[in-house]
Design an enzyme around this catalytic site. Structure first.
Site, PDB file in Angstrom:
ATOM      1  N   ILE A 153       3.187   6.712  -2.903  1.00 12.47           N
ATOM      2  CA  ILE A 153       1.928   6.891  -2.187  1.00 12.47           C
ATOM      3  C   ILE A 153       1.842   8.299  -1.614  1.00 12.47           C
ATOM      4  O   ILE A 153       2.869   8.974  -1.449  1.00 12.47           O
ATOM      5  CB  ILE A 153       1.801   5.834  -1.055  1.00 12.47           C
ATOM      6  CG1 ILE A 153       0.400   5.845  -0.432  1.00 12.47           C
ATOM      7  CG2 ILE A 153       2.883   6.030   0.008  1.00 12.47           C
ATOM      8  CD1 ILE A 153       0.141   4.695   0.542  1.00 12.47           C
ATOM      9  N   CYS A 154       0.611   8.735  -1.335  1.00 14.19           N
ATOM     10  CA  CYS A 154       0.343   9.998  -0.649  1.00 14.19           C
ATOM     11  C   CYS A 154       0.747  11.192  -1.513  1.00 14.19           C
ATOM     12  O   CYS A 154       0.265  11.350  -2.625  1.00 14.19           O
ATOM     13  CB  CYS A 154       1.055   9.999   0.708  1.00 14.19           C
ATOM     14  SG  CYS A 154       0.539  11.293   1.853  1.00 14.19           S
ATOM     15  N   ALA A 155       1.650  12.036  -1.028  1.00 18.82           N
ATOM     16  CA  ALA A 155       2.073  13.203  -1.801  1.00 18.82           C
ATOM     17  C   ALA A 155       3.022  12.843  -2.931  1.00 18.82           C
ATOM     18  O   ALA A 155       3.141  13.584  -3.916  1.00 18.82           O
ATOM     19  CB  ALA A 155       2.741  14.219  -0.874  1.00 18.82           C
ATOM     20  N   TYR A 174      -2.627  11.609  -2.384  1.00 21.87           N
ATOM     21  CA  TYR A 174      -3.373  12.156  -1.257  1.00 21.87           C
ATOM     22  C   TYR A 174      -4.355  13.184  -1.818  1.00 21.87           C
ATOM     23  O   TYR A 174      -3.968  14.053  -2.611  1.00 21.87           O
ATOM     24  CB  TYR A 174      -2.423  12.809  -0.255  1.00 21.87           C
ATOM     25  CG  TYR A 174      -3.108  13.188   1.042  1.00 21.87           C
ATOM     26  CD1 TYR A 174      -3.298  12.236   2.032  1.00 21.87           C
ATOM     27  CD2 TYR A 174      -3.585  14.482   1.240  1.00 21.87           C
ATOM     28  CE1 TYR A 174      -3.946  12.564   3.211  1.00 21.87           C
ATOM     29  CE2 TYR A 174      -4.233  14.819   2.420  1.00 21.87           C
ATOM     30  CZ  TYR A 174      -4.411  13.857   3.402  1.00 21.87           C
ATOM     31  OH  TYR A 174      -5.058  14.178   4.561  1.00 21.87           O
ATOM     32  N   GLY A 201      -0.748   5.165  -4.595  1.00 20.74           N
ATOM     33  CA  GLY A 201      -1.688   5.000  -3.489  1.00 20.74           C
ATOM     34  C   GLY A 201      -2.037   6.334  -2.864  1.00 20.74           C
ATOM     35  O   GLY A 201      -1.414   7.358  -3.163  1.00 20.74           O
TER      36      GLY A 201
END
Length: 236
Positions: A153-155, A174, A201
């Site tokens: 998720i994210c980075a 992200y 995500g």
């Protein structure tokens, strides 16, 4: 005679020192084996059953704490056995906003183990530290090669999966330009994307939906909806 006694005394001291050194080495090796066995037992544990999937959550200094906690908490609520592993060499990890989390094990202890799912939180430069961990790289590549749930998720989808050739046909991250650029035409506008065994995500605010998607893949949609209802949220 005096010289002979002195020689014998010297030899005796040398022998004692040698024996003591050998005993210390034997004890050290034995303790090392016991520690290794204990770690393996701890990882496998009483929860290593079909009813309790094993989930690995690797963390590093500067990993994102909201994502880490949402992933671990949600999966524990579903009934998974979650192992938090530090890649930083210390059991206590300082997260991106200063929160300290104590890991269950170091990442080296997780190499060669079987995992039903692996979920990477984001955060910077935490994602870079995850990317640069050789043991973790070995683990996630083996997981993906076995077509088992590999999530980020994210980075981390861009920084970790992108660096190691694990991005699927469609993914999210992200929505910062530098991360979207890495994903290129694979980038999706969805909150969470499942493409085969890879789950990605977007960030802290959607980390519950990300974690619930892992629950859904492990247990089915009905179980994911049950967990979501108890948390007063919904599936993505």
């Amino acid at each position: 005679m005096a010289q002979l006694k002195a020689l014998c005394h010297s030899l005796t001291e040398s022998a004692v020192c040698f024996i003591a050194a050998m005993v210390c080495k034997i004890l050290r090796d034995a303790l090392s084996d016991v520690w290794s066995s204990a770690q393996n037992l701890r990882l496998r544990g009483a929860y290593c059953t079909k009813q309790n999937p094993q989930v690995l959550v690797p963390v590093a200094d500067d990993s994102e704490e909201i994502e880490t906690v949402c992933i671990t908490d949600t999966l524990v609520r579903a009934g998974a056995a979650v192992i938090v592993a530090s890649v930083s060499g210390n059991m206590t990890v300082k997260m991106s906003r200063g929160l300290k989390i104590v890991a269950d094990v170091l990442i080296d202890d997780c190499v060669g183990q079987e995992w039903d799912a692996i979920a990477l939180p984001g955060g910077m430069p935490g994602a870079e530290r995850l990317r640069d961990s050789q043991p973790l790289t070995e683990i996630i590549k083996a997981q993906a090669a076995a077509s088992k749930i590999t999530a980020a998720i994210c980075a981390s989808p861009a920084v970790v999966f992108g660096a190691h050739g694990l991005l699927p046909g469609k993914a999210v991250c992200y929505p910062a330009p530098k991360f979207k650029e890495i994903l290129g035409d694979k980038y999706s506008d969805d909150v969470v994307v499942v493409d085969g065994h890879i789950i990605t995500g977007t960030g802290p605010g959607t980390s519950l939906q990300f974690a619930l998607k892992i629950v859904e893949q492990l247990y089915g949609k009905e179980k994911a909806e049950e967990v979501a209802k108890g948390m007063l949220t919904t599936l993505a």
